[in-house]
Motif scaffolding. Sequence first.
Motif, short mmCIF file in Angstrom:
data_model
loop_
_atom_site.label_atom_id
_atom_site.label_comp_id
_atom_site.label_asym_id
_atom_site.label_seq_id
_atom_site.Cartn_x
_atom_site.Cartn_y
_atom_site.Cartn_z
N ARG A 162 0.84 -1.20 0.00
CA ARG A 162 0.00 0.00 0.00
C ARG A 162 0.88 1.26 0.00
NH1 ARG A 162 -3.59 2.95 -1.91
NH2 ARG A 162 -4.66 4.35 -0.50
N ASP A 163 1.94 1.21 0.81
CA ASP A 163 2.88 2.33 0.86
C ASP A 163 3.50 2.56 -0.52
OD1 ASP A 163 4.27 4.29 2.49
OD2 ASP A 163 6.04 3.01 2.46
N ARG A 179 1.03 4.26 -2.86
CA ARG A 179 0.92 5.69 -2.58
C ARG A 179 2.15 6.44 -3.05
NH1 ARG A 179 -1.02 4.65 3.47
NH2 ARG A 179 1.24 4.68 3.73
N LEU A 180 3.33 5.89 -2.76
CA LEU A 180 4.57 6.59 -3.09
C LEU A 180 4.80 6.64 -4.60
CD1 LEU A 180 6.88 5.23 -0.24
CD2 LEU A 180 5.86 7.51 -0.37
N ARG A 194 2.69 9.39 -5.87
CA ARG A 194 3.26 10.70 -5.52
C ARG A 194 4.45 11.06 -6.40
NH1 ARG A 194 2.19 12.73 -0.15
NH2 ARG A 194 4.30 13.51 0.08
#
Lengths: 199, 199
Positions: B66-67, B70-71, B74
Amino acid sequence: MAKLDFWYDFASTYSYLAAMRAEALAKAAGVTLRWRPFLLGPIFKSHGLETSPFNKYPVKGRYSWRDMERLAARQGLPKFLLPVPFPANPLLAARAALVLADAERPEFSRAVYRAEFAEGRDIADRAVIGEVLAALGHDADAVLTKSGDPAIKDKLRAETEEAAKQGIFGAPNFVAEDGELFWGNDRLEQAIEWVRGHR
Amino acid sequence: MAKLDFWYDFASTYSYLAAMRAEALAKAAGVTLRWRPFLLGPIFKSHGLETSPFNKYPVKGRYSWRDMERLAARQGLPKFLLPVPFPANPLLAARAALVLADAERPEFSRAVYRAEFAEGRDIADRAVIGEVLAALGHDADAVLTKSGDPAIKDKLRAETEEAAKQGIFGAPNFVAEDGELFWGNDRLEQAIEWVRGHR
Protein backbone atom coordinates in the motif's frame (compact mmCIF):
# COMPACT_ATOMS: atom_id res chain seq x y z
CA MET A 1 -11.47 19.68 11.53
CA ALA A 2 -9.38 16.88 10.05
CA LYS A 3 -8.35 14.22 12.59
CA LEU A 4 -5.41 11.85 12.81
CA ASP A 5 -4.80 9.10 15.36
CA PHE A 6 -1.20 9.00 16.58
CA TRP A 7 -0.41 5.46 17.78
CA TYR A 8 2.81 5.23 19.77
CA ASP A 9 4.72 2.89 22.07
CA PHE A 10 6.82 4.33 24.90
CA ALA A 11 9.73 1.98 24.17
CA SER A 12 9.87 2.95 20.50
CA THR A 13 12.73 5.17 19.39
CA TYR A 14 11.04 6.53 16.27
CA SER A 15 7.85 7.16 18.26
CA TYR A 16 9.98 9.52 20.36
CA LEU A 17 10.98 11.53 17.30
CA ALA A 18 7.36 11.67 16.12
CA ALA A 19 6.04 12.65 19.55
CA MET A 20 8.44 15.58 19.75
CA ARG A 21 7.29 17.09 16.46
CA ALA A 22 3.80 15.78 15.64
CA GLU A 23 1.71 18.30 17.54
CA ALA A 24 3.35 21.40 16.09
CA LEU A 25 3.05 20.08 12.54
CA ALA A 26 -0.56 18.99 13.00
CA LYS A 27 -1.54 22.30 14.58
CA ALA A 28 0.06 24.29 11.75
CA ALA A 29 -1.95 22.19 9.27
CA GLY A 30 -5.23 22.48 11.18
CA VAL A 31 -5.28 18.77 12.02
CA THR A 32 -6.36 17.39 15.41
CA LEU A 33 -4.12 14.64 16.76
CA ARG A 34 -5.51 11.92 19.02
CA TRP A 35 -2.69 10.46 21.15
CA ARG A 36 -3.16 6.69 21.49
CA PRO A 37 -0.46 4.82 23.41
CA PHE A 38 -0.38 1.05 22.84
CA LEU A 39 1.98 -1.87 23.42
CA LEU A 40 4.00 -3.08 20.49
CA GLY A 41 5.34 -6.13 22.40
CA PRO A 42 2.17 -8.25 22.12
CA ILE A 43 1.89 -7.38 18.41
CA PHE A 44 5.52 -8.38 17.78
CA LYS A 45 4.85 -11.64 19.67
CA SER A 46 1.81 -12.40 17.52
CA HIS A 47 4.13 -12.11 14.48
CA GLY A 48 6.69 -14.46 16.02
CA LEU A 49 9.06 -11.69 17.15
CA GLU A 50 10.14 -12.20 20.74
CA THR A 51 11.98 -8.89 20.96
CA SER A 52 12.53 -5.68 18.99
CA PRO A 53 13.72 -6.24 15.40
CA PHE A 54 16.66 -4.02 16.41
CA ASN A 55 17.73 -6.76 18.83
CA LYS A 56 16.83 -9.69 16.57
CA TYR A 57 18.80 -8.14 13.66
CA PRO A 58 21.77 -6.43 15.37
CA VAL A 59 23.26 -4.98 12.17
CA LYS A 60 19.94 -3.21 11.60
CA GLY A 61 19.87 -2.20 15.27
CA ARG A 62 23.31 -0.59 15.08
CA TYR A 63 22.28 1.33 11.97
CA SER A 64 19.13 2.45 13.68
CA TRP A 65 20.96 3.93 16.70
CA ARG A 66 23.12 5.93 14.30
CA ASP A 67 20.02 7.01 12.36
CA MET A 68 18.42 8.12 15.65
CA GLU A 69 21.54 10.12 16.57
CA ARG A 70 21.44 11.92 13.23
CA LEU A 71 17.69 12.53 13.28
CA ALA A 72 17.63 13.75 16.89
CA ALA A 73 20.35 16.25 16.01
CA ARG A 74 18.42 17.41 12.93
CA GLN A 75 15.29 17.91 15.05
CA GLY A 76 17.26 19.98 17.56
CA LEU A 77 16.76 17.37 20.31
CA PRO A 78 19.38 16.54 22.95
CA LYS A 79 21.95 13.84 22.20
CA PHE A 80 20.10 10.53 21.71
CA LEU A 81 20.65 8.04 24.53
CA LEU A 82 19.88 4.38 24.02
CA PRO A 83 18.20 2.82 27.09
CA VAL A 84 20.08 -0.16 28.51
CA PRO A 85 18.59 -2.70 28.30
CA PHE A 86 16.66 -1.87 25.13
CA PRO A 87 13.71 -1.86 24.78
CA ALA A 88 12.57 -0.35 28.07
CA ASN A 89 9.38 -1.78 29.55
CA PRO A 90 6.68 0.70 28.47
CA LEU A 91 3.79 -0.79 30.49
CA LEU A 92 3.68 1.64 33.43
CA ALA A 93 4.11 4.73 31.24
CA ALA A 94 1.35 3.58 28.86
CA ARG A 95 -1.07 2.90 31.72
CA ALA A 96 -0.30 6.24 33.37
CA ALA A 97 -0.86 7.99 30.03
CA LEU A 98 -4.33 6.42 29.86
CA VAL A 99 -5.16 7.57 33.40
CA LEU A 100 -4.61 11.17 32.31
CA ALA A 101 -7.17 13.20 30.39
CA ASP A 102 -6.79 13.40 26.60
CA ALA A 103 -5.58 16.99 26.86
CA GLU A 104 -2.90 16.06 29.42
CA ARG A 105 -1.53 13.06 27.52
CA PRO A 106 0.68 14.77 24.89
CA GLU A 107 2.74 16.76 27.39
CA PHE A 108 3.15 13.76 29.70
CA SER A 109 4.13 11.53 26.77
CA ARG A 110 6.79 13.93 25.57
CA ALA A 111 8.17 14.21 29.11
CA VAL A 112 8.39 10.41 29.40
CA TYR A 113 10.21 10.19 26.06
CA ARG A 114 12.60 12.94 27.13
CA ALA A 115 13.41 11.08 30.37
CA GLU A 116 14.00 7.88 28.39
CA PHE A 117 15.91 8.97 25.30
CA ALA A 118 17.48 12.29 26.30
CA GLU A 119 18.19 11.68 30.01
CA GLY A 120 18.78 7.92 29.97
CA ARG A 121 16.30 7.17 32.76
CA ASP A 122 14.41 3.89 33.19
CA ILE A 123 10.74 4.52 32.45
CA ALA A 124 9.80 1.16 33.99
CA ASP A 125 10.76 2.69 37.37
CA ARG A 126 7.73 4.03 39.28
CA ALA A 127 9.92 6.74 40.81
CA VAL A 128 10.83 8.06 37.36
CA ILE A 129 7.22 8.15 36.13
CA GLY A 130 6.25 9.67 39.47
CA GLU A 131 8.78 12.47 39.03
CA VAL A 132 7.61 13.12 35.47
CA LEU A 133 4.01 13.37 36.70
CA ALA A 134 4.88 15.62 39.63
CA ALA A 135 6.95 17.95 37.47
CA LEU A 136 3.86 18.50 35.31
CA GLY A 137 1.70 19.30 38.35
CA HIS A 138 -0.11 15.97 38.55
CA ASP A 139 -0.78 14.09 41.78
CA ALA A 140 1.81 11.41 41.09
CA ASP A 141 0.66 8.97 43.78
CA ALA A 142 -2.96 9.17 42.63
CA VAL A 143 -2.07 8.60 38.97
CA LEU A 144 0.30 5.73 39.76
CA THR A 145 -2.29 4.05 41.97
CA LYS A 146 -4.99 4.47 39.34
CA SER A 147 -2.67 3.04 36.69
CA GLY A 148 -3.04 -0.31 38.45
CA ASP A 149 -6.85 -0.28 38.19
CA PRO A 150 -8.35 -3.15 36.18
CA ALA A 151 -10.23 -0.60 34.04
CA ILE A 152 -6.94 1.00 32.95
CA LYS A 153 -5.28 -2.37 32.31
CA ASP A 154 -8.30 -3.39 30.22
CA LYS A 155 -8.24 -0.10 28.33
CA LEU A 156 -4.58 -0.55 27.33
CA ARG A 157 -5.25 -4.14 26.29
CA ALA A 158 -8.24 -3.01 24.20
CA GLU A 159 -6.23 -0.21 22.57
CA THR A 160 -3.45 -2.66 21.67
CA GLU A 161 -6.03 -5.03 20.14
CA GLU A 162 -7.52 -2.11 18.22
CA ALA A 163 -4.05 -1.20 16.92
CA ALA A 164 -3.53 -4.74 15.66
CA LYS A 165 -6.99 -4.68 14.02
CA GLN A 166 -6.00 -1.53 12.15
CA GLY A 167 -3.05 -3.35 10.62
CA ILE A 168 -0.42 -1.86 12.90
CA PHE A 169 2.84 -3.86 13.16
CA GLY A 170 5.33 -1.20 14.31
CA ALA A 171 5.46 2.30 15.76
CA PRO A 172 4.78 5.14 15.43
CA ASN A 173 1.71 5.18 13.20
CA PHE A 174 -0.71 7.77 11.95
CA VAL A 175 -4.20 6.55 11.07
CA ALA A 176 -6.76 8.67 9.22
CA GLU A 177 -10.49 8.46 9.91
CA ASP A 178 -10.93 6.48 6.67
CA GLY A 179 -8.55 3.83 8.07
CA GLU A 180 -5.55 4.82 5.94
CA LEU A 181 -2.43 3.76 7.83
CA PHE A 182 0.93 5.53 7.73
CA TRP A 183 3.80 3.83 9.52
CA GLY A 184 6.86 5.64 10.78
CA ASN A 185 8.03 9.07 11.78
CA ASP A 186 8.99 9.57 8.11
CA ARG A 187 5.31 9.40 7.07
CA LEU A 188 3.96 12.14 9.39
CA GLU A 189 3.90 14.82 6.71
CA GLN A 190 2.21 12.50 4.21
CA ALA A 191 -0.43 11.48 6.77
CA ILE A 192 -1.22 15.13 7.45
CA GLU A 193 -1.55 15.78 3.73
CA TRP A 194 -3.84 12.75 3.41
CA VAL A 195 -6.36 13.89 6.02
CA ARG A 196 -6.34 17.35 4.49
CA GLY A 197 -7.43 15.81 1.19
CA HIS A 198 -4.15 16.20 -0.72
CA ARG A 199 -3.33 12.72 -2.00
CA MET B 1 32.61 16.86 -6.75
CA ALA B 2 30.81 15.14 -3.87
CA LYS B 3 30.20 11.42 -4.41
CA LEU B 4 27.56 9.03 -3.15
CA ASP B 5 27.37 5.27 -3.68
CA PHE B 6 23.86 4.07 -4.50
CA TRP B 7 23.53 0.41 -3.47
CA TYR B 8 20.43 -1.28 -4.87
CA ASP B 9 18.90 -4.71 -5.37
CA PHE B 10 16.76 -5.38 -8.44
CA ALA B 11 14.11 -7.24 -6.42
CA SER B 12 13.73 -4.38 -3.92
CA THR B 13 10.58 -2.26 -4.16
CA TYR B 14 11.98 0.79 -2.41
CA SER B 15 15.15 0.56 -4.53
CA TYR B 16 12.83 1.05 -7.52
CA LEU B 17 11.50 4.31 -6.09
CA ALA B 18 15.03 5.52 -5.33
CA ALA B 19 16.35 4.53 -8.76
CA MET B 20 13.63 6.55 -10.48
CA ARG B 21 14.48 9.78 -8.66
CA ALA B 22 18.06 9.56 -7.37
CA GLU B 23 19.91 10.80 -10.42
CA ALA B 24 17.86 13.95 -10.93
CA LEU B 25 18.19 14.92 -7.26
CA ALA B 26 21.91 14.18 -7.16
CA LYS B 27 22.56 16.11 -10.35
CA ALA B 28 20.63 19.14 -9.08
CA ALA B 29 22.79 19.06 -5.94
CA GLY B 30 26.07 18.61 -7.80
CA VAL B 31 26.59 15.12 -6.41
CA THR B 32 27.95 12.19 -8.46
CA LEU B 33 26.09 8.92 -7.94
CA ARG B 34 27.89 5.60 -8.33
CA TRP B 35 25.34 2.86 -9.14
CA ARG B 36 26.25 -0.36 -7.31
CA PRO B 37 23.87 -3.29 -7.75
CA PHE B 38 24.21 -6.06 -5.16
CA LEU B 39 22.24 -9.06 -3.90
CA LEU B 40 20.25 -8.62 -0.71
CA GLY B 41 19.36 -12.34 -0.52
CA PRO B 42 22.76 -13.55 0.77
CA ILE B 43 22.79 -10.72 3.34
CA PHE B 44 19.29 -11.61 4.55
CA LYS B 45 20.40 -15.25 4.81
CA SER B 46 23.42 -14.31 6.90
CA HIS B 47 20.97 -12.63 9.34
CA GLY B 48 18.76 -15.72 9.49
CA LEU B 49 16.13 -14.37 7.07
CA GLU B 50 15.27 -16.96 4.42
CA THR B 51 13.04 -14.57 2.44
CA SER B 52 12.06 -10.92 2.28
CA PRO B 53 10.80 -9.48 5.60
CA PHE B 54 7.66 -8.58 3.63
CA ASN B 55 7.00 -12.31 3.22
CA LYS B 56 8.16 -13.31 6.69
CA TYR B 57 5.93 -10.65 8.29
CA PRO B 58 2.83 -10.57 6.03
CA VAL B 59 1.06 -7.73 7.90
CA LYS B 60 4.14 -5.59 7.26
CA GLY B 61 4.22 -6.82 3.66
CA ARG B 62 0.61 -5.79 3.02
CA TYR B 63 1.29 -2.34 4.46
CA SER B 64 4.36 -2.03 2.32
CA TRP B 65 2.48 -2.74 -0.94
CA ARG B 66 0.00 0.00 0.00
CA ASP B 67 2.88 2.33 0.86
CA MET B 68 4.44 1.57 -2.54
CA GLU B 69 1.15 2.33 -4.31
CA ARG B 70 0.92 5.69 -2.58
CA LEU B 71 4.57 6.59 -3.09
CA ALA B 72 4.62 5.56 -6.76
CA ALA B 73 1.59 7.80 -7.35
CA ARG B 74 3.26 10.70 -5.52
CA GLN B 75 6.37 10.28 -7.67
CA GLY B 76 4.28 10.32 -10.84
CA LEU B 77 5.19 6.71 -11.64
CA PRO B 78 2.77 4.22 -13.26
CA LYS B 79 0.51 2.13 -11.01
CA PHE B 80 2.72 -0.07 -8.82
CA LEU B 81 2.57 -3.77 -9.72
CA LEU B 82 3.76 -6.38 -7.27
CA PRO B 83 5.72 -9.18 -8.97
CA VAL B 84 4.25 -12.63 -8.40
CA PRO B 85 6.01 -14.42 -6.86
CA PHE B 86 7.72 -11.74 -4.78
CA PRO B 87 10.63 -11.19 -4.60
CA ALA B 88 11.72 -11.67 -8.20
CA ASN B 89 15.11 -13.30 -8.74
CA PRO B 90 17.46 -10.34 -9.35
CA LEU B 91 20.56 -12.36 -10.27
CA LEU B 92 20.50 -12.02 -14.07
CA ALA B 93 19.63 -8.31 -13.99
CA ALA B 94 22.40 -7.59 -11.49
CA ARG B 95 25.00 -9.47 -13.55
CA ALA B 96 23.91 -7.75 -16.76
CA ALA B 97 24.13 -4.38 -15.02
CA LEU B 98 27.75 -5.15 -14.11
CA VAL B 99 28.57 -6.11 -17.72
CA LEU B 100 27.57 -2.61 -18.82
CA ALA B 101 29.79 0.41 -18.46
CA ASP B 102 29.27 2.68 -15.44
CA ALA B 103 27.63 5.31 -17.64
CA GLU B 104 25.19 2.81 -19.13
CA ARG B 105 24.10 1.26 -15.81
CA PRO B 106 21.63 3.89 -14.54
CA GLU B 107 19.44 3.85 -17.65
CA PHE B 108 19.47 0.06 -17.85
CA SER B 109 18.66 -0.24 -14.15
CA ARG B 110 15.68 2.10 -14.42
CA ALA B 111 14.40 0.16 -17.43
CA VAL B 112 14.65 -3.13 -15.52
CA TYR B 113 12.75 -1.63 -12.57
CA ARG B 114 10.08 -0.28 -14.92
CA ALA B 115 9.61 -3.71 -16.52
CA GLU B 116 9.34 -5.28 -13.07
CA PHE B 117 7.21 -2.87 -11.05
CA ALA B 118 5.28 -0.90 -13.69
CA GLU B 119 4.79 -3.58 -16.37
CA GLY B 120 4.64 -6.70 -14.20
CA ARG B 121 7.29 -8.59 -16.17
CA ASP B 122 9.58 -11.28 -14.76
CA ILE B 123 13.11 -9.93 -14.63
CA ALA B 124 14.50 -13.44 -14.06
CA ASP B 125 13.50 -14.20 -17.66
CA ARG B 126 16.41 -13.84 -20.12
CA ALA B 127 13.98 -12.74 -22.83
CA VAL B 128 12.78 -9.82 -20.67
CA ILE B 129 16.31 -8.63 -19.85
CA GLY B 130 17.22 -9.15 -23.51
CA GLU B 131 14.36 -6.90 -24.63
CA VAL B 132 15.31 -4.23 -22.10
CA LEU B 133 18.90 -4.31 -23.37
CA ALA B 134 17.89 -4.21 -27.03
CA ALA B 135 15.47 -1.32 -26.49
CA LEU B 136 18.41 0.69 -25.12
CA GLY B 137 20.55 -0.11 -28.16
CA HIS B 138 22.78 -2.73 -26.53
CA ASP B 139 23.79 -6.01 -28.16
CA ALA B 140 21.48 -8.13 -25.98
CA ASP B 141 23.02 -11.49 -26.86
CA ALA B 142 26.53 -10.25 -26.17
CA VAL B 143 25.60 -8.75 -22.79
CA LEU B 144 23.60 -11.84 -21.74
CA THR B 145 26.45 -14.15 -22.71
CA LYS B 146 29.00 -12.00 -20.86
CA SER B 147 26.77 -11.95 -17.78
CA GLY B 148 27.60 -15.65 -17.36
CA ASP B 149 31.37 -15.02 -17.30
CA PRO B 150 33.12 -16.07 -14.10
CA ALA B 151 34.59 -12.57 -13.85
CA ILE B 152 31.10 -11.04 -13.71
CA LYS B 153 29.84 -13.61 -11.22
CA ASP B 154 32.87 -12.91 -9.03
CA LYS B 155 32.36 -9.17 -9.32
CA LEU B 156 28.74 -9.40 -8.12
CA ARG B 157 29.79 -11.67 -5.25
CA ALA B 158 32.55 -9.22 -4.28
CA GLU B 159 30.15 -6.26 -4.45
CA THR B 160 27.66 -8.07 -2.21
CA GLU B 161 30.45 -8.85 0.28
CA GLU B 162 31.51 -5.21 0.17
CA ALA B 163 27.91 -4.13 0.86
CA ALA B 164 27.76 -6.38 3.92
CA LYS B 165 31.12 -4.99 5.10
CA GLN B 166 29.70 -1.48 4.90
CA GLY B 167 26.93 -2.44 7.33
CA ILE B 168 24.22 -2.82 4.69
CA PHE B 169 21.23 -4.98 5.73
CA GLY B 170 18.50 -3.75 3.36
CA ALA B 171 18.01 -1.72 0.17
CA PRO B 172 18.32 0.86 -1.16
CA ASN B 173 21.30 2.51 0.54
CA PHE B 174 23.36 5.62 0.02
CA VAL B 175 26.92 5.54 1.31
CA ALA B 176 29.15 8.59 1.56
CA GLU B 177 32.91 8.49 0.97
CA ASP B 178 33.45 8.76 4.74
CA GLY B 179 31.46 5.52 5.16
CA GLU B 180 28.29 7.17 6.48
CA LEU B 181 25.37 4.86 5.62
CA PHE B 182 21.84 5.97 4.83
CA TRP B 183 19.24 3.23 4.41
CA GLY B 184 16.05 3.67 2.47
CA ASN B 185 14.51 5.77 -0.25
CA ASP B 186 13.37 8.13 2.53
CA ARG B 187 17.00 9.02 3.35
CA LEU B 188 18.11 10.09 -0.14
CA GLU B 189 17.76 13.82 0.54
CA GLN B 190 19.60 13.52 3.85
CA ALA B 191 22.43 11.54 2.22
CA ILE B 192 22.83 14.23 -0.43
CA GLU B 193 22.95 16.93 2.26
CA TRP B 194 25.55 14.88 4.14
CA VAL B 195 28.01 14.63 1.25
CA ARG B 196 27.54 18.33 0.56
CA GLY B 197 28.70 19.05 4.10
CA HIS B 198 25.34 20.04 5.60
CA ARG B 199 24.93 17.80 8.61
